[in-house]
Structure formats: structure tokens, C-alpha cells
Design a protein around this motif. Structure first.
Motif, PDB file in Angstrom:
ATOM      1  N   PHE A 214       0.830  -1.206   0.000  1.00  0.00           N
ATOM      2  CA  PHE A 214       0.000   0.000   0.000  1.00  0.00           C
ATOM      3  C   PHE A 214       0.867   1.260   0.000  1.00  0.00           C
ATOM      4  O   PHE A 214       0.711   2.150   0.837  1.00  0.00           O
ATOM      5  CB  PHE A 214      -0.934   0.007   1.209  1.00  0.00           C
ATOM      6  N   SER A 215       1.790   1.311  -0.909  1.00  0.00           N
ATOM      7  CA  SER A 215       2.697   2.457  -0.938  1.00  0.00           C
ATOM      8  C   SER A 215       3.211   2.688  -2.350  1.00  0.00           C
ATOM      9  O   SER A 215       2.892   1.956  -3.278  1.00  0.00           O
ATOM     10  CB  SER A 215       3.869   2.234   0.021  1.00  0.00           C
ATOM     11  N   GLY A 216       4.012   3.728  -2.478  1.00  0.00           N
ATOM     12  CA  GLY A 216       4.665   4.020  -3.745  1.00  0.00           C
ATOM     13  C   GLY A 216       6.136   4.290  -3.505  1.00  0.00           C
ATOM     14  O   GLY A 216       6.505   4.920  -2.502  1.00  0.00           O
ATOM     15  N   ILE A 217       6.979   3.810  -4.395  1.00  0.00           N
ATOM     16  CA  ILE A 217       8.410   4.007  -4.217  1.00  0.00           C
ATOM     17  C   ILE A 217       9.069   4.243  -5.564  1.00  0.00           C
ATOM     18  O   ILE A 217       8.711   3.631  -6.566  1.00  0.00           O
ATOM     19  CB  ILE A 217       9.061   2.792  -3.502  1.00  0.00           C
ATOM     20  N   LYS A 218      10.008   5.188  -5.581  1.00  0.00           N
ATOM     21  CA  LYS A 218      10.832   5.455  -6.746  1.00  0.00           C
ATOM     22  C   LYS A 218      12.284   5.155  -6.382  1.00  0.00           C
ATOM     23  O   LYS A 218      12.778   5.647  -5.370  1.00  0.00           O
ATOM     24  CB  LYS A 218      10.696   6.920  -7.182  1.00  0.00           C
TER      25      LYS A 218
ATOM     26  N   SER B  92       2.609  -5.276  -3.138  1.00  0.00           N
ATOM     27  CA  SER B  92       1.174  -5.545  -3.057  1.00  0.00           C
ATOM     28  C   SER B  92       0.436  -4.210  -2.938  1.00  0.00           C
ATOM     29  O   SER B  92       0.761  -3.398  -2.063  1.00  0.00           O
ATOM     30  CB  SER B  92       0.862  -6.425  -1.845  1.00  0.00           C
ATOM     31  N   PHE B  93      -0.505  -3.972  -3.831  1.00  0.00           N
ATOM     32  CA  PHE B  93      -1.292  -2.734  -3.831  1.00  0.00           C
ATOM     33  C   PHE B  93      -0.367  -1.515  -3.804  1.00  0.00           C
ATOM     34  O   PHE B  93      -0.541  -0.605  -3.005  1.00  0.00           O
ATOM     35  CB  PHE B  93      -2.255  -2.713  -2.647  1.00  0.00           C
ATOM     36  N   SER B  94       0.617  -1.534  -4.686  1.00  0.00           N
ATOM     37  CA  SER B  94       1.636  -0.478  -4.679  1.00  0.00           C
ATOM     38  C   SER B  94       2.041  -0.108  -6.095  1.00  0.00           C
ATOM     39  O   SER B  94       1.706  -0.787  -7.057  1.00  0.00           O
ATOM     40  CB  SER B  94       2.871  -0.938  -3.893  1.00  0.00           C
ATOM     41  N   GLY B  95       2.785   0.990  -6.162  1.00  0.00           N
ATOM     42  CA  GLY B  95       3.377   1.407  -7.422  1.00  0.00           C
ATOM     43  C   GLY B  95       4.877   1.539  -7.259  1.00  0.00           C
ATOM     44  O   GLY B  95       5.353   2.187  -6.316  1.00  0.00           O
TER      45      GLY B  95
END
Length: 232
Positions: free
Chosen positions: A153-157, A177-180
């Protein structure tokens, strides 16, 4: 690549068998489309069990309950409750039996790559973990070998433009899971995808015809998530 060919090969073979059986009248209340979906979901469940991917096990089971709710007498709990239950169970079990625990050590293998928990980050191995947040990470290393990226449940670059591989190959394990997830890599790197994806996807952007000098292999599990490779 070989695993994907086997997956779809088994799917087509079983689909053909089930279609013939259904025409013989063994499944009078089930149409051909439902049988094809069932075969696909069963294969996904088996494959996910081997990878210990709870999302890939419980959500297909939930979909099977929805498809056969009348036959199983489950109309009172489909579709909403059974999907929400699968969602909660997947998260809960993933948190309890996290891949960092001893229960998982030594059990996860992807072809020639095996993994174990890393407690200390250094220039060779780096580890990023995100839950219910967003972050940007930079890898600055002249001997990069491996990165572990865990997202829920998060986003990471993650930027690899200042990273140089110790050899011609490096590995990134992604458990999302449920992330970008966005990976920014040099244009002279080649991406080799060996991830297990369930209701998610991997895409590439700004890919060029530059001379390839290194290979970055992606492994891990992607469930209800998207991974984008941006060449810079």
C-alpha cells in the motif's frame, strides 16, 4: 520465460480437456467460459502456493467462490464479503509469514538466484521497505549487486543512475502488493523480467537502442501492483 511457456501450455491443455468433458455432459450447470476461468485460477493457485504468495492463493479462491456461488450455496457472501475476506486474510498472512522471517529463509528461489534476509545495508546489497507511505531512494554504488524492494500500500521510486554493477549482472527482488514501483535505470542496462505477477503489470518507458553493457534481473512477487521501468 520458460516458466511462462509452461504455464500457458498447461492452461491450454487443461482447457481443451475440460471443454471436451463439458460437452459430454459431465458439467451440465457450468459453461465453457467458467471452465476456462477455473482452469486458469487453479493453475495460479498452485503456482502461488509454490511461491508462498498469499494474494495469489486467496484471491483466486475467492473468484472461484463467486463463479460457483450457487452450486456451493455461497450466494449470501458473494461477491463483496468473500473478496474483502480474501483481502484481509492475504494482508494478515503476509504480515505473519513475512519473507524476512526464519520460516521463509532458504525457501524462495528463482532459477539460479537464491535469497536470504539482509540486516545491514552496504554498497553491494541494499534494502528498501515501504508500508502505507511514499518514498524516493537513490543507489550510489560502484559495486552494486542486489536490491530488495518491499512495498505494501505504498509508492516508491528507486534511482539506479548513479549505480555501477560489480559485474555485468545484478538482481532486484520486488515484493509489491497494492503499490506502485518506479525504477529509474541507465539506458545501457537490459531488464530481464522473472517476476511472478498476479493482477498487476510491468511496463517500460523511454527504452532506447543504446549498446547494452549490463543486465538487471527482476524477481519476486507482484500482486495488485504496477512496476514501471524508466530508462534515463
Amino acid at each position: 520465460m520458460k516458466g511462462k511457456r509452461i504455464f500457458w501450455g498447461v492452461f491450454l491443455v487443461l482447457s481443451g480437456i475440460f471443454m471436451i468433458i463439458s460437452k459430454l455432459g459431465f458439467f451440465p450447470d457450468v459453461n465453457a467460459f467458467s471452465l476456462l476461468i477455473t482452469v486458469f485460477l487453479v493453475i495460479v493457485i498452485v503456482k502461488s502456493l509454490l511461491r508462498i504468495n498469499f494474494f495469489g492463493v486467496l484471491f483466486p479462491i475467492a473468484f472461484l467462490c463467486i463463479i460457483y456461488d450457487k452450486q456451493l450455496g455461497l450466494t449470501s457472501i458473494t461477491p463483496g464479503p468473500v473478496l474483502f475476506a480474501a483481502f484481509l486474510l492475504s494482508i494478515g498472512l503476509s504480515m505473519i509469514f513475512h519473507k524476512n522471517s526464519k520460516w521463509f529463509q532458504g525457501r524462495e528461489k528463482h532459477d539460479d538466484y537464491s535469497f536470504q534476509d539482509i540486516n545491514i545495508e552496504d554498497e553491494d546489497h541494499v534494502r528498501f521497505k515501504n508500508s502505507f507511505s511514499g518514498s524516493i531512494k537513490y543507489i550510489n554504488s560502484n559495486k552494486f549487486e542486489r536490491a530488495d524492494i518491499s512495498c505494501t500500500f505504498s509508492g516508491i521510486k528507486v534511482y539506479f543512475d548513479n549505480a555501477s554493477m560489480k559485474s555485468e549482472n545484478a538482481v532486484v527482488r520486488i515484493d509489491a502488493s497494492f503499490s506502485g514501483v518506479e525504477l529509474y535505470v541507465p539506458k545501457n542496462w537490459r531488464i530481464e523480467d522473472k517476476t511472478d505477477v498476479f493482477l498487476g503489470g510491468i511496463s517500460e518507458k523511454n527504452k532506447s537502442d543504446s549498446v547494452i553493457t549490463n543486465t538487471l534481473t527482476l524477481v519476486g512477487n507482484i500482486s495488485f501492483a504496477g512496476v514501471e521501468i524508466i530508462y534515463i
